[in-house]
Scaffold this active site. Structure first.
Site, mmCIF file in Angstrom:
data_model
loop_
_atom_site.group_PDB
_atom_site.id
_atom_site.type_symbol
_atom_site.label_atom_id
_atom_site.label_comp_id
_atom_site.label_asym_id
_atom_site.label_seq_id
_atom_site.Cartn_x
_atom_site.Cartn_y
_atom_site.Cartn_z
ATOM 1 N N GLU A 169 -4.938 7.133 -5.278
ATOM 2 C CA GLU A 169 -4.871 6.398 -6.297
ATOM 3 C C GLU A 169 -5.337 6.935 -7.161
ATOM 4 O OE1 GLU A 169 -4.203 2.354 -6.027
ATOM 5 O OE2 GLU A 169 -2.098 2.200 -5.749
ATOM 6 N N ARG A 196 1.160 -1.117 -0.259
ATOM 7 C CA ARG A 196 0.165 -0.272 -0.025
ATOM 8 C C ARG A 196 1.060 1.191 -0.010
ATOM 9 N NH1 ARG A 196 -2.862 -2.973 -1.546
ATOM 10 N NH2 ARG A 196 -4.957 -3.045 -0.933
ATOM 11 N N HIS A 230 -0.638 0.251 -10.094
ATOM 12 C CA HIS A 230 -1.180 -1.119 -9.332
ATOM 13 C C HIS A 230 -1.428 -2.489 -10.180
ATOM 14 C CE1 HIS A 230 -3.703 -1.464 -5.033
ATOM 15 N NE2 HIS A 230 -3.201 -2.880 -5.207
HETATM 16 N N1 LIG Z 1 -0.623 -4.184 -5.366
HETATM 17 C C1 LIG Z 1 -1.536 -5.339 -5.446
HETATM 18 O O1 LIG Z 1 -2.157 -5.132 -6.115
HETATM 19 C C2 LIG Z 1 -1.938 -6.172 -4.088
HETATM 20 C C3 LIG Z 1 -1.317 -5.804 -2.574
HETATM 21 N N2 LIG Z 1 -1.943 -6.289 -1.645
HETATM 22 C C4 LIG Z 1 -1.511 -5.772 -0.441
HETATM 23 O O2 LIG Z 1 -0.087 -6.843 -0.007
HETATM 24 C C5 LIG Z 1 -0.513 -6.480 1.687
HETATM 25 C C6 LIG Z 1 -0.159 -8.504 2.092
HETATM 26 O O3 LIG Z 1 -0.600 -9.315 1.426
HETATM 27 P P1 LIG Z 1 -0.722 -10.384 2.011
HETATM 28 O O4 LIG Z 1 0.108 -11.187 2.324
HETATM 29 O O5 LIG Z 1 -2.160 -10.688 1.727
HETATM 30 O O6 LIG Z 1 -1.546 -10.096 3.618
HETATM 31 P P2 LIG Z 1 -1.610 -11.354 4.568
HETATM 32 O O7 LIG Z 1 -2.652 -10.317 6.011
HETATM 33 O O8 LIG Z 1 -1.111 -12.889 4.407
HETATM 34 O O9 LIG Z 1 -0.235 -10.491 5.445
HETATM 35 C C7 LIG Z 1 0.370 -8.890 6.147
HETATM 36 C C8 LIG Z 1 0.993 -9.294 7.171
HETATM 37 O O10 LIG Z 1 1.420 -7.964 7.838
HETATM 38 C C9 LIG Z 1 1.638 -7.863 8.910
HETATM 39 N N3 LIG Z 1 1.312 -6.844 9.843
HETATM 40 C C10 LIG Z 1 0.783 -6.629 10.502
HETATM 41 N N4 LIG Z 1 1.563 -5.028 10.999
HETATM 42 C C11 LIG Z 1 2.846 -5.348 10.533
HETATM 43 C C12 LIG Z 1 4.094 -4.472 11.267
HETATM 44 N N5 LIG Z 1 3.098 -3.349 12.131
HETATM 45 N N6 LIG Z 1 4.875 -4.773 10.535
HETATM 46 C C13 LIG Z 1 5.197 -5.860 10.170
HETATM 47 N N7 LIG Z 1 4.021 -6.803 9.401
HETATM 48 C C14 LIG Z 1 2.966 -6.357 9.996
HETATM 49 C C15 LIG Z 1 0.804 -9.054 9.148
HETATM 50 O O11 LIG Z 1 1.678 -9.527 10.458
HETATM 51 C C16 LIG Z 1 0.766 -10.083 8.376
HETATM 52 O O12 LIG Z 1 1.946 -11.587 8.102
HETATM 53 C C17 LIG Z 1 -1.509 -6.391 1.629
HETATM 54 O O13 LIG Z 1 -1.436 -4.653 2.358
HETATM 55 C C18 LIG Z 1 -2.514 -6.051 0.495
HETATM 56 O O14 LIG Z 1 -4.210 -5.260 0.490
HETATM 57 C C19 LIG Z 1 -2.076 -8.097 -1.619
HETATM 58 C C20 LIG Z 1 -2.300 -8.323 -2.907
HETATM 59 C C21 LIG Z 1 -2.418 -7.918 -3.964
HETATM 60 O O1 LIG Z 2 -7.950 -4.992 -7.210
HETATM 61 C C1 LIG Z 2 -5.987 -5.341 -7.412
HETATM 62 O O2 LIG Z 2 -6.192 -5.229 -8.399
HETATM 63 C C2 LIG Z 2 -5.781 -4.631 -6.368
HETATM 64 C C3 LIG Z 2 -5.886 -5.787 -5.570
HETATM 65 C C4 LIG Z 2 -5.137 -5.231 -4.329
HETATM 66 O O3 LIG Z 2 -4.514 -4.701 -4.064
HETATM 67 C C5 LIG Z 2 -5.393 -6.521 -2.701
HETATM 68 O O4 LIG Z 2 -5.980 -7.386 -3.060
HETATM 69 O O5 LIG Z 2 -4.186 -6.142 -2.077
#
Ligand SMILES: NC(=O)C1=CN([C@@H]2O[C@H](COP(=O)(O)OP(=O)(O)OC[C@H]3O[C@@H](n4cnc5c(N)ncnc54)[C@H](O)[C@@H]3O)[C@@H](O)[C@H]2O)C=CC1
Ligand SMILES: O=C(O)CCC(=O)C(=O)O
Length: 320
Positions: free
Chosen positions: A262, A233, A281
């Protein structure tokens, strides 16, 4: 009873087909709407399927008196006002896992592109130059990759980094230190990660604790020439502080998929910097991930509206 499902963002057609083929549902698939258009269309909706392109604000909720459920085709629900949804009795669900691999692969692509100046070399050649001197990169082998956030995506990146002979360390205060053992990843304190990492990749959730965490104070603790990747993010990084750290040479470069807001505003100091590379993104934007998350979101809505069986509920207080 016929329930109306509004889809105010672009999702895979398979999800639309699934909903349209389900008795008892009326599907309104508009593609991406502006916030004003969303509020105008929300009145009839019993459920919505969203991505990151629209926000579920108190204004949208006030305009949607029939709304029972919102399913996010993806992980992050930072575009939903969860407290407001809970107080309106609206169940919010997400589809974690469906876009993990796509996001990890994109992050890895960004890391290689950053290390080897691939976008800069491409732009230079397209501009008619044959410049091999300006784009001397670094190998990933034997470099330290520091992951901030060691959840689904962090772990998927760690697996891939091992194949590139990188040493992977991670900071995540909400998991057991032993969580890294199986993958050969050492869980370390944040300052230790800053001190050791050649590449830092952000995969933490956005919270009050993580917002703006990569700031001047943090950059000062990092190795000279560190490279930063962010496909989590945009708000995790203080953009002005990162721009200053790049200008001073402290940070060698950054690869960004996400921005706050964004799309990024015209005065974003990072856009256009030679050593910053960008995607809009796109990390979850593969046909594979988009089918998975959209169909899963559609199924969540069907289970909630027609079978009173919500799953993956993010605002669990709404169920009590
Ligand atoms: N660019 C994109 O299109 C996408 C972005 N994302 C984003 O990626 C991020 C991670 O997604 P996932 O791995 O699926 O989530 P997840 O929930 O599996 O992992 C997130 C991790 O962040 C950790 N966390 C929380 N607070 C923290 C802190 N203060 N310091 C360090 N770690 C901390 C949690 O303990 C957790 O293990 C999310 O913000 C999600 O929205 C996810 C999918 C696509
Ligand atoms: O909809 C998308 O492509 C963004 C995905 C994403 O940022 C998320 O799953 O957190």
């Amino acid at each position: 009873m016929i329930y109306t499902v509004l889809i105010p963002d672009n999702v895979d057609q398979k999800a639309v087909d699934l909903l349209e083929g389900t008795e008892g549902l009326n599907v309104v698939y508009t593609g991406k709407l502006s916030q004003e258009e969303l509020a105008a269309q929300a009145g009839e909706a019993h459920a919505m399927i969203i991505r990151s392109g629209v926000k579920i604000t108190p204004e949208v909720l006030a305009a949607a008196p029939n709304l029972k459920a919102v399913a996010r085709a993806g992980v992050g629900v930072d575009n939903v006002d969860l407290d407001a949804a809970t107080s309106h009795g609206v169940i919010v669900m997400n589809t974690p896992g469906g876009n993990t691999i796509s996001t990890a692969e994109h992050t890895f692509g960004l890391m290689i592109a950053l290390a080897r100046y691939i976008p800069q070399g491409d732009a230079s050649l397209r501009a008619g130059r044959w410049d091999r001197k300006s784009f001397v990169g670094v190998e990933l082998k034997d470099k330290v990759l520091g992951l901030i956030g060691f959840g689904r995506i962090g772990k998927a990146i760690a697996r891939r980094a091992q194949a590139f002979d990188m040493t992977v360390i991670a900071y995540d205060p909400y998991i057991e230190p032993s969580a890294g053992t199986e993958l050969g990843v050492e869980l370390v304190q944040l300052d230790a990660l800053y001190a050791q990492a050649d590449f830092i990749s952000l995969h933490a959730l956005i919270t009050d604790e993580t917002r703006g965490m990569l700031n001047t104070e943090a950059f000062a603790k990092m190795k000279d020439g560190v490279r930063i990747i962010n496909a989590s993010r945009g708000a995790l990084i203080n953009d002005a502080d990162l721009a200053a750290a790049i200008e001073s040479g402290k940070v060698a470069g950054a690869a960004l998929d996400v921005y706050e807001p964004e799309p990024p505003t015209e005065d974003n100091p990072l856009i256009g910097m030679e050593s910053v590379i960008h995607t809009p993104h796109l990390a979850a934007s593969t046909s594979d991930a988009q089918v998975t998350v959209a169909v899963e979101a559609a199924q969540l809505i069907i289970n909630t509206l027609l079978h009173d069986s919500p799953q993956n509920v993010v605002n669990s207080a709404v169920l009590t």
